[in-house]
Design a protein around this motif. Structure first.
Motif, short mmCIF file in Angstrom:
data_model
loop_
_atom_site.label_atom_id
_atom_site.label_comp_id
_atom_site.label_asym_id
_atom_site.label_seq_id
_atom_site.Cartn_x
_atom_site.Cartn_y
_atom_site.Cartn_z
N LEU A 358 0.83 -1.21 0.00
CA LEU A 358 0.00 0.00 0.00
C LEU A 358 0.87 1.25 0.00
O LEU A 358 0.58 2.22 -0.72
CB LEU A 358 -0.92 -0.01 1.22
N SER A 359 1.94 1.26 0.77
CA SER A 359 2.82 2.43 0.82
C SER A 359 3.47 2.69 -0.53
O SER A 359 3.64 3.84 -0.94
CB SER A 359 3.90 2.23 1.89
N THR A 360 3.83 1.60 -1.24
CA THR A 360 4.42 1.76 -2.58
C THR A 360 3.42 2.37 -3.54
O THR A 360 3.76 3.25 -4.34
CB THR A 360 4.90 0.40 -3.11
N ALA A 361 2.19 1.90 -3.47
CA ALA A 361 1.14 2.45 -4.34
C ALA A 361 0.93 3.93 -4.07
O ALA A 361 0.78 4.73 -5.01
CB ALA A 361 -0.17 1.69 -4.13
N GLU A 362 0.96 4.34 -2.81
CA GLU A 362 0.77 5.74 -2.46
C GLU A 362 1.94 6.60 -2.92
O GLU A 362 1.74 7.72 -3.44
CB GLU A 362 0.56 5.88 -0.95
N GLN A 363 3.16 6.12 -2.74
CA GLN A 363 4.33 6.88 -3.18
C GLN A 363 4.36 7.04 -4.69
O GLN A 363 4.67 8.12 -5.22
CB GLN A 363 5.60 6.17 -2.70
N THR A 364 4.03 5.97 -5.40
CA THR A 364 4.00 6.03 -6.87
C THR A 364 2.93 7.00 -7.35
O THR A 364 3.14 7.78 -8.28
CB THR A 364 3.76 4.64 -7.46
N LEU A 365 1.78 6.94 -6.70
CA LEU A 365 0.69 7.86 -7.06
C LEU A 365 1.10 9.31 -6.84
O LEU A 365 0.83 10.18 -7.69
CB LEU A 365 -0.55 7.53 -6.23
N GLN A 366 1.79 9.58 -5.73
CA GLN A 366 2.24 10.95 -5.47
C GLN A 366 3.23 11.42 -6.53
O GLN A 366 3.14 12.55 -7.01
CB GLN A 366 2.88 11.02 -4.08
N TYR A 367 4.14 10.55 -6.91
CA TYR A 367 5.12 10.90 -7.95
C TYR A 367 4.43 11.20 -9.28
O TYR A 367 4.74 12.21 -9.94
CB TYR A 367 6.14 9.78 -8.12
N TYR A 368 3.52 10.33 -9.68
CA TYR A 368 2.82 10.53 -10.95
C TYR A 368 1.97 11.80 -10.91
O TYR A 368 1.86 12.51 -11.92
CB TYR A 368 1.95 9.33 -11.27
N SER A 369 1.37 12.08 -9.77
CA SER A 369 0.57 13.31 -9.66
C SER A 369 1.44 14.54 -9.84
O SER A 369 1.06 15.48 -10.54
CB SER A 369 -0.14 13.35 -8.30
N GLN A 370 2.60 14.54 -9.23
CA GLN A 370 3.52 15.67 -9.36
C GLN A 370 4.02 15.82 -10.78
O GLN A 370 4.09 16.93 -11.33
CB GLN A 370 4.70 15.49 -8.39
N PHE A 371 4.35 14.69 -11.40
CA PHE A 371 4.88 14.75 -12.77
C PHE A 371 3.83 15.27 -13.74
O PHE A 371 4.10 16.17 -14.55
CB PHE A 371 5.37 13.38 -13.22
N THR A 372 2.64 14.69 -13.71
CA THR A 372 1.61 15.09 -14.67
C THR A 372 1.18 16.53 -14.45
O THR A 372 0.89 17.26 -15.40
CB THR A 372 0.38 14.16 -14.58
N ARG A 373 1.14 16.97 -13.16
CA ARG A 373 0.77 18.36 -12.90
C ARG A 373 1.83 19.31 -13.45
O ARG A 373 1.51 20.33 -14.07
CB ARG A 373 0.58 18.58 -11.40
N ALA A 374 3.11 18.98 -13.23
CA ALA A 374 4.19 19.83 -13.73
C ALA A 374 4.20 19.86 -15.25
O ALA A 374 4.39 20.92 -15.86
CB ALA A 374 5.54 19.32 -13.19
N MET A 375 3.99 18.70 -15.87
CA MET A 375 3.98 18.65 -17.33
C MET A 375 2.81 19.45 -17.88
O MET A 375 2.94 20.19 -18.86
CB MET A 375 3.90 17.19 -17.80
N ASP A 376 1.66 19.33 -17.23
CA ASP A 376 0.48 20.07 -17.69
C ASP A 376 0.72 21.58 -17.61
O ASP A 376 0.39 22.31 -18.54
CB ASP A 376 -0.73 19.68 -16.84
N GLU A 377 1.30 22.04 -16.51
CA GLU A 377 1.55 23.47 -16.36
C GLU A 377 2.54 23.97 -17.39
O GLU A 377 2.38 25.06 -17.96
CB GLU A 377 2.06 23.76 -14.94
N SER A 378 3.60 23.20 -17.65
CA SER A 378 4.59 23.63 -18.65
C SER A 378 3.99 23.64 -20.05
O SER A 378 4.31 24.53 -20.86
CB SER A 378 5.81 22.71 -18.60
N LEU A 379 3.11 22.67 -20.34
CA LEU A 379 2.46 22.66 -21.65
C LEU A 379 1.56 23.88 -21.81
O LEU A 379 1.52 24.51 -22.88
CB LEU A 379 1.63 21.38 -21.81
N LYS A 380 0.83 24.23 -20.76
CA LYS A 380 -0.03 25.42 -20.84
C LYS A 380 0.79 26.67 -21.16
O LYS A 380 0.39 27.50 -21.97
CB LYS A 380 -0.76 25.61 -19.51
#
Length: 562
Positions: A358-380
């Motif tokens: 469960l901890s691995t799933a949460e850490q991976t989710l946090q990483y992906y959330s940060q990456f996609t948010r950063a990529m989305d902002e840079s694309l905008k």
């Protein structure tokens, strides 16, 4: 009485939480209702950027047919929830256009397709509402709208809101992801193809080893009409490589396909939007060519996806042309597919050889959330800058260079009044300088077609993909939270060990599926952006080399002048 399809105008700011399936709205926004019967003072609607979510009905008013604003349904006993001061993750607004669909049941395609009410800009929509009361931080939040005598604004009562949100939580259906985790999916998907994942060095990926790979080309756009030319539309020829047979499709057929793909896959798979609909200029050659190129990009991306490309609805869209009866049967089958939303997740085969903590799933989710948010902002940012620069090239920059050229030309005309023979070369050189700068202005006007426009097409594709991930990652978080809740309730004797273990396996399956989807995007992102940027920079080099060449030719005319 509010109905599906009604438009409302937003009166007060509402910073909804995306993970709770809420909209972030600003005063003056227009929202199209998709479900006015959610209950407890909440509606579901589609914002101008295509996202679908919940918002308080008391925060808006209905827009009447004549454009006037009327009172929305309002329960005086209901206090609207107060906005939370938080940053909501939403794709930036894209301009919405309404395409005028051709009506009439005498058209073979019209009869089989019908007029669709679905908007193509809703890749992140979910078919069921998400509990909005899952975030206790919303209580006691700061109200951004100024206080007034309005009963809607003064209906501030934290205790009432706490009671209300508890009622909403119990009244709402759970999310598709939660239904899957709980094992509450009632749809029979046993006959549907199984979706497999494989573990690689880069993480889980969708398995495509046993699939038929193919490409699709779109060509030969044609303007067609009916009713003696009263109604017109554009058709495109689509040729899949695995069938070799060409089928004719219209934009609204793509729109229908998008609706079905979103409905089926949006819990775990990113289905990007189609290019914007447009009301005016739909039959201009340049627009048709651009639209065909954009549809080609969208269709190629769908064809590359190991799951979407093999789905029945996608294959039906690509190859069905035998008869109207066959088309209608395939259409009805697609629209009645039981394996949609949370039920689609039941067709995904669990990865049992490498269980996920469960901890691995949460850490991976946090990483992906940060990456996609950063990529989305840079694309905008780059899309906004690129679009602005393209407009400058076709407006102010082009005009500046042409004005500069005209000024040099006027200077040359004045020097032409000097009829001495030794003055003629200088006069000719200055006139040539003026012509060079006018030509450079025209080059700036045309250059975005060679560099910025192709780059922006690719970036907009990925911006559409990024807009899907808040919902997908939100579903992943919802599944993890539900798993953790069940583990807690097991200690209270409300769930058995088997219940929790089964839920854990399903939560892992969903986490693996979300990771497989992001890894699929990442796999193609590297090659796509390398191609985008290489083409862009090469075109910039050619552009400035042409400018340098023109200026060098002009400079040589001043050699040996005294």
């Amino acid at each position: 009485m509010a109905q599906v399809g009604d438009k409302v105008t937003v009166l007060y700011e509402f910073d909804g939480i995306v993970d709770n399936h809420e909209l972030a709205l600003r005063e003056g926004d227009i929202v199209t209702l998709t479900n006015p019967d959610v209950g407890e003072g909440w509606w579901e609607g589609q914002a101008s950027d295509g996202t679908v979510g919940l918002f308080p009905s008391a925060y808006c008013e209905l827009v009447q047919d004549n454009g006037a604003v009327g009172d929305a349904e309002y329960d005086e006993s209901y206090a609207p929830p107060e906005p939370q001061e938080t940053t909501s993750y939403n794709g930036d607004n894209q301009q919405q256009h309404e395409e005028v669909y051709d009506g009439g049941d005498d058209d073979e395609w019209e009869a089989s397709w019908g007029v669709q009410n679905y908007s193509a800009q809703a890749p992140t929509a979910t078919s069921q509402p998400v509990p909005i009361a899952s975030s206790p931080a919303r209580e006691g939040s700061t109200k951004k709208s100024s206080e007034s005598d309005s009963p809607k604004k003064n209906a501030k009562n934290t205790g009432l809101f706490s009671s209300l949100t508890g009622n909403i939580f119990s009244a709402f259906s759970v999310t598709p992801a939660e239904s899957f985790i709980l094992g509450d999916i009632k749809a029979d998907t046993s006959s549907k193809p199984k979706i497999h994942m494989v573990l690689t060095e880069d993480g889980p990926m969708w398995d495509n080893t046993a699939q038929q790979h193919f490409t699709c080309t779109i060509s030969d756009p044609q303007k067609a009409s009916k009713f003696s030319g009263f109604k017109s539309y554009i058709t495109y020829n689509i040729t899949p490589s695995h069938s070799g047979k060409t089928v004719s499709r219209r934009y609204k057929h793509f729109d229908w396909l998008l609706e079905q793909l979103v409905k089926k896959f949006n819990v775990t798979i990113a289905v990007p939007p189609l290019p914007d609909k447009q009301l005016t200029g739909r039959y201009e050659d340049e627009f048709i060519e651009g639209r065909m190129h954009q549809l080609q990009g969208w269709l190629s991306r769908m064809s590359l996806h190991p799951v979407i490309s093999q789905s029945e609805v996608f294959q039906h869209f690509l190859v069905s042309k035998d008869s109207e009866k066959a088309w209608k049967e395939g259409k009805r089958k697609a629209e009645s597919d039981p394996a949609v939303g949370g039920a689609f997740c039941t067709t995904i085969v669990p990865v049992t050889e490498n269980r996920m903590e469960l901890s691995t799933a949460e850490q991976t989710l946090q990483y992906y959330s940060q990456f996609t948010r950063a990529m989305d902002e840079s694309l905008k940012q780059i899309v906004a800058h690129g679009a602005a620069y393209s407009r400058k090239c076709q407006g102010p920059l082009m005009q500046e260079y042409q004005k500069m050229g005209q000024c040099f030309g006027a200077l040359g005309d004045s020097f032409a009044m000097d009829k001495r023979q030794n003055a003629a070369p200088l006069t000719e050189a200055i006139k040539h300088t003026g012509k060079t700068y006018e030509d450079i202005g025209l080059m700036y006007q045309e250059q975005p077609k060679q560099d910025w426009n192709p780059l922006l097409d690719g970036l907009n594709e990925y911006k559409g993909i990024m807009a899907c991930f808040p919902t997908i990652l939100g579903n992943n978080k919802s599944a993890i939270d539900k798993q953790r809740e069940m583990m807690r309730l097991q200690l209270e004797g409300k769930y058995t060990e088997d219940d929790v273990e089964n839920a854990k396996l399903r939560a892992e399956t969903l986490s693996y599926a979300v990771q497989a989807e992001i890894n699929h995007m990442q796999y193609y992102r590297v090659g796509d952006f390398a191609a985008y940027m290489k083409s862009f920079v090469q075109q910039q080099v050619v552009f400035y080399q042409n400018i340098v060449s023109k200026l060098q030719d002009t400079a040589r005319m001043y050699d040996n002048l005294q």
